[in-house]
Design an enzyme around this catalytic site. Structure first.
Site, PDB file in Angstrom:
ATOM      1  N   LEU A 374       0.493  -1.029   0.209  1.00 27.60           N
ATOM      2  CA  LEU A 374       0.060   0.228  -0.149  1.00 27.60           C
ATOM      3  C   LEU A 374       0.577   0.903  -0.021  1.00 27.60           C
ATOM      4  CD1 LEU A 374      -3.152  -1.137   2.719  1.00 27.60           C
ATOM      5  CD2 LEU A 374      -3.107  -0.985   0.673  1.00 27.60           C
ATOM      6  N   GLY A 375       2.069   1.467   0.897  1.00 25.85           N
ATOM      7  CA  GLY A 375       2.836   2.397   0.828  1.00 25.85           C
ATOM      8  C   GLY A 375       3.991   1.934   1.318  1.00 25.85           C
ATOM      9  N   GLY A 377       7.393   4.089   3.556  1.00 25.56           N
ATOM     10  CA  GLY A 377       7.552   4.820   4.872  1.00 25.56           C
ATOM     11  C   GLY A 377       9.307   5.248   4.912  1.00 25.56           C
ATOM     12  N   GLY A 378       9.540   6.374   5.978  1.00 28.18           N
ATOM     13  CA  GLY A 378      10.994   5.751   6.404  1.00 28.18           C
ATOM     14  C   GLY A 378      11.086   5.091   7.318  1.00 28.18           C
ATOM     15  N   PHE A 379      10.144   4.167   7.967  1.00 27.68           N
ATOM     16  CA  PHE A 379      10.160   2.907   9.143  1.00 27.68           C
ATOM     17  C   PHE A 379      10.143   1.763   8.160  1.00 27.68           C
ATOM     18  CE2 PHE A 379       9.795   6.790  11.884  1.00 27.68           C
ATOM     19  CZ  PHE A 379      11.070   6.953  12.689  1.00 27.68           C
ATOM     20  N   SER A 381       7.477  -0.994   5.027  1.00 25.48           N
ATOM     21  CA  SER A 381       6.522  -0.617   4.071  1.00 25.48           C
ATOM     22  C   SER A 381       5.296  -1.253   4.683  1.00 25.48           C
ATOM     23  CB  SER A 381       6.552  -1.920   2.678  1.00 25.48           C
ATOM     24  OG  SER A 381       8.058  -1.323   2.985  1.00 25.48           O
ATOM     25  N   LYS A 396       1.890  -3.056   8.704  1.00 33.30           N
ATOM     26  CA  LYS A 396       3.403  -2.435   8.480  1.00 33.30           C
ATOM     27  C   LYS A 396       4.606  -2.676   9.164  1.00 33.30           C
ATOM     28  CE  LYS A 396       3.732   2.428   9.553  1.00 33.30           C
ATOM     29  NZ  LYS A 396       4.208   3.420  10.826  1.00 33.30           N
ATOM     30  N   ASP A 491       5.165  14.591  14.095  1.00 32.13           N
ATOM     31  CA  ASP A 491       4.718  14.673  12.039  1.00 32.13           C
ATOM     32  C   ASP A 491       3.215  14.448  11.610  1.00 32.13           C
ATOM     33  OD1 ASP A 491       6.376  14.343   9.679  1.00 32.13           O
ATOM     34  OD2 ASP A 491       7.055  11.946  10.158  1.00 32.13           O
TER      35      ASP A 491
END
Ligand SMILES: *[C@@H]1O[C@H](CO)[C@@H](O)[C@H](O)[C@H]1NC(C)=O
Ligand SMILES: *[C@@H]1O[C@H](CO)[C@@H](O)[C@H](O)[C@H]1NC(C)=O
Ligand SMILES: *[C@@H]1O[C@H](CO)[C@@H](O)[C@H](O)[C@H]1NC(C)=O
Ligand SMILES: *[C@@H]1O[C@H](CO)[C@@H](O)[C@H](O)[C@H]1NC(C)=O
Ligand SMILES: *[C@@H]1O[C@H](CO)[C@@H](O)[C@H](O)[C@H]1NC(C)=O
Ligand SMILES: *[C@@H]1O[C@H](CO)[C@@H](O)[C@H](O)[C@H]1NC(C)=O
Ligand SMILES: *[C@@H]1O[C@H](CO)[C@@H](O)[C@H](O)[C@H]1NC(C)=O
Length: 670
Positions: A374-375, A377-379, A381, A396, A491
């Site tokens: 789905l996406g 990020g920094g930390f 997938s 995640k 954030d």
């Protein structure tokens, strides 16, 4: 003995200790000989053995797990390996090549592994003509080979977590030697843990956590330790207990009457001192001090409560209090139960479902081996998955051992225990080995940035945008003011605002969140949020307040109105001298009228002008330079709901200076 254990400890039951097989052996090691492999010394009465043993996992999935080798003493006749002393507890041999025990040239006993000294008695030996002898009471002594009363070193002076009959816990006042017990780190890692038990100079026996917090103490009243009458001088059924305090020594000891009885005291990893007797079949615990495991300090870790009657006895506190989840060795062996998932480890205050500890294999199945991304990020997938129709989840998977671990804990500790319609819901987590995964409810309409910046052919109409703005404000107001500790998200940006099927906004990604105790106004953080949303005081590195979220929220509002990113674009249209920098444009338009020009052109003017102006004012107040000038999120909610009316805000000077490289010269110059 039925011992209630916390969740993590029960996992450790699946770990085995590997004892060398018995062989005929002597009780003495002499110079020129080595003890290695499964060789052992056995005391003359055959009660104790000395040799190398390994700890490791018997699980097939852990082929790569290192096995630690220790030199230790154990009960020779007890089939369950029970080490009572370990030489190198804090320096195990992790290479599988066999270490060996020898008498070195200077007469000391040393453990060598590949030519390196792993451990040594480091005694002041008057002669190199020494022998090591394992005595019938389990004491390993290094002594002169010609004079048996000339002892240079003995293991009884360096107990680990176990007190055998004859060990003196306390002080040799002449040499300053202090004998105390220190618990193991956990059931497979024998290294020094957090609990210790000792005899202090005031003659009081104490148990401590982290060498600093006393959670049990007792004084010898002449016959026995207060609160422990079963351990008294002379009269016990099994042993004679002695307390000595004279010029030379201050100690406590016990001596068993019948040498054939197999008994010991150990400071267990739970922080309790346990007296255990070997029944012939298994170990039986006959006495625990403190009597209740909940009386041990920090037994459940911070932010958890201990309930004696519950199993597991550690559980999270209620009402939005932080909660520490102990990951330890993962969830191997959980099929400790009939259900598909293990029991929830956290219950929320409403008594509804807590968060679930998932097995990695179950999440692999649920996400079809992490096939639908789905996406990222920094930390890590995020993958789509399905628990069972119709529950769709987003999983995640955190990357990077250390950073991922930190984000994992912060997320579990924040949204794992609080719930709000405008905060994304954490369903559960997985913590197996070094794997860290978080399981959320799935948000079918993705994140806000994909709707306001890149058009899918659909444009969010003004009413939906307004609803999203109020939702985020309510979620933040709850984080800042609704929980026992204030939670600063740190954030806030459109990528971290998710939308459900009916476009209800949900704040996500708590990996950077900071907790601010109720008695504090500021908190220090070394992390930085995302450029473009950072409050000036955060850039300058001063301790932060919830107002940094207010600032970021203001930036998000501007983007919701305009459909543009708030970044600076230097372009030729910079005719009015205030740059194309969105926040500055908005402030300028607010002060000069013509607010419609900053509204997203895709809306074709179909907006509620009163609301647009209100949102612009609020946004502009939120991004003020000084924290004190910015509203609280509660005030923001009241403005958006029309309960209060915001005034015309001043130009945010720092942003203005940043945009045009000078100071503001307009009519509203403050
Ligand atoms: C650790 O010990 C286990 C059990 O004895 C064994 O199966 C495994 O191969 C050992 N691991 C290593 C790295 O030697
Ligand atoms: C273990 O010992 C062997 C043999 O000495 C050596 O080749 C290997 O590099 C060692 N491994 C580690 C991890 O120290
Ligand atoms: C032991 O000590 C003696 C005398 O001090 C010395 O001659 C001998 O070499 C030493 N032995 C070893 C193995 O170091
Ligand atoms: C043996 O050692 C003890 C203790 O140091 C000492 O008192 C004794 O005299 C020694 N015996 C011999 C025979 O050297
Ligand atoms: C344990 O004590 C040490 C030294 O006193 C301290 O630095 C450390 O923070 C303590 N650990 C915890 C978890 O409080
Ligand atoms: C208990 O131990 C003390 C000190 O070792 C000793 O004096 C006493 O006689 C012992 N009592 C019994 C009943 O063995
Ligand atoms: C939002 O989600 C709903 C439910 O999945 C879907 O029907 C709708 O098309 C989505 N809207 C957009 C703009 O993606």
């Amino acid at each position: 003995m039925h011992l209630l254990r916390p969740f993590v400890l029960s996992v450790l039951l699946f770990v085995t200790l590997h004892a060398p097989s018995p062989s005929a052996a002597a009780d003495t090691l002499r110079r020129g000989h080595a003890l290695a492999g499964s060789e052992k010394l056995v005391s003359a009465n055959a009660k104790f053995a000395l040799g190398f043993f390994q700890t490791g996992s018997s699980s097939s999935s852990s082929k790569n797990t290192l096995n630690y080798s220790y030199l230790g003493i154990w009960f020779n006749k007890v089939p369950v390996l029970t080490p009572v002393w370990t030489a190198n507890r804090d320096n195990p041999v992790s290479n599988f090549t066999s270490p060996e025990l020898i008498i070195s040239g200077d007469g000391n006993m040393v453990v060598l592994a590949q030519g390196t000294t792993i451990w040594s008695t480091r005694a002041n030996t008057a002669t190199n003509d020494t022998v090591a002898v394992l005595l019938g009471n389990g004491n390993l002594v290094l002594r002169s080979s010609s004079n048996s009363s000339l002892t240079f070193w003995e293991s009884f002076d360096y107990p680990t977590d176990t007190m055998l009959s004859g060990v003196k816990i306390g002080w040799n006042k002449a040499t300053g030697l202090n004998r105390r017990l220190v618990s193991r780190k956990n059931s497979i890692d024998l290294s020094s843990g957090v609990y210790s038990s000792r005899m202090d100079h005031d003659g009081v026996a104490r148990m401590l956590w982290n060498s600093s917090v006393v959670y049990w103490s007792s004084t010898w009243n002449g016959r026995f330790f207060s609160s422990v009458p079963e351990m008294s001088a002379g009269s016990g059924p099994i042993a004679n207990y002695t307390f000595v305090n004279n010029d030379q020594e201050l100690y406590f000891t016990y001596n068993i009457f019948d040498e054939s009885i197999i008994i010991h005291t150990r400071l267990h990893v739970s922080g309790q001192s346990q007296w255990r007797i070997w029944t012939g079949q298994d170990w039986m615990t006959v006495n625990n001090q403190p009597a209740h495991h909940c009386d041990v300090y920090a037994v459940c870790g911070p932010f958890m409560v201990c309930t004696s009657s519950a199993d597991p006895y550690c559980s999270c506190m209620h009402e939005g209090i932080l909660c520490e989840i102990t990951c330890g060795l993962g969830d191997r062996g959980q099929n400790r139960r009939n259900g598909k998932w293990s029991r929830p480890v956290v219950d929320n205050d409403k008594g509804s479902v807590g968060i679930i500890a998932f097995k990695y294999s179950d999440l692999q199945d649920a996400t079809k081996k992490f096939s639908e991304k789905l996406g990222a990020g920094g930390f890590g997938s995020v993958f789509k998955g399905c628990l069972s129709e119709p529950i769709v989840i987003a999983v995640k998977r955190l990357d990077g051992a250390r950073q991922g671990e930190k984000q994992f804990r912060v997320e579990v500790n924040s949204i794992g225990i609080i719930q709000h319609i405008n905060l994304v819901k954490l369903i559960g987590f997985c913590c197996e080995g070094d794997r860290r995964l978080l399981v959320y409810e799935h948000m079918p309409n993705g994140s806000l940035d994909s709707h306001i910046f890149e058009s899918y052919g659909t444009t969010l109409d003004w009413n939906i945008r307004y609803k999203i703005a109020i939702g985020v404000a309510r979620g933040l107001a709850y984080l800042h003011h609704g929980c026992r500790d204030c939670i600063i998200h740190c954030d806030i940006k459109p990528q971290n605002i998710l939308l459900d099927a009916s476009f209800v906004s949900k704040i996500a990604d708590f990996g950077m969140a900071k907790f601010l105790g109720r008695d504090f106004s500021h908190v220090v953080t070394t992390m930085r949020g995302t450029v473009g949303y950072l409050a000036p005081e955060w850039i300058s590195g001063t301790p932060i307040t919830p107002k940094i979220d207010v600032y970021s929220y203001g930036m998000v509002l501007l983007e919701i109105i305009s459909g543009k990113r708030n970044s600076i674009q230097h372009s030729s249209s910079d005719i009015e001298g205030q740059g194309d920098y969105l926040p500055v444009q908005v402030a300028h338009k607010l002060l000069h009228g013509d607010i419609l020009r900053i509204v997203d052109a895709n809306l074709h003017g179909e907006v509620n002008m009163e609301e647009v102006e209100r949102v612009c004012k609020i946004a502009c107040w939120c991004i003020q330079d000084r924290e004190l000038d910015r509203p609280t999120m509660i005030e923001v909610v009241q403005f958006l709901e029309g309960i209060c009316e915001p005034e015309i805000p001043p130009m945010p000077m720092l942003l203005y200076a940043f945009a045009v490289g000078g100071s503001y010269q307009g009519e509203c110059n403050m």
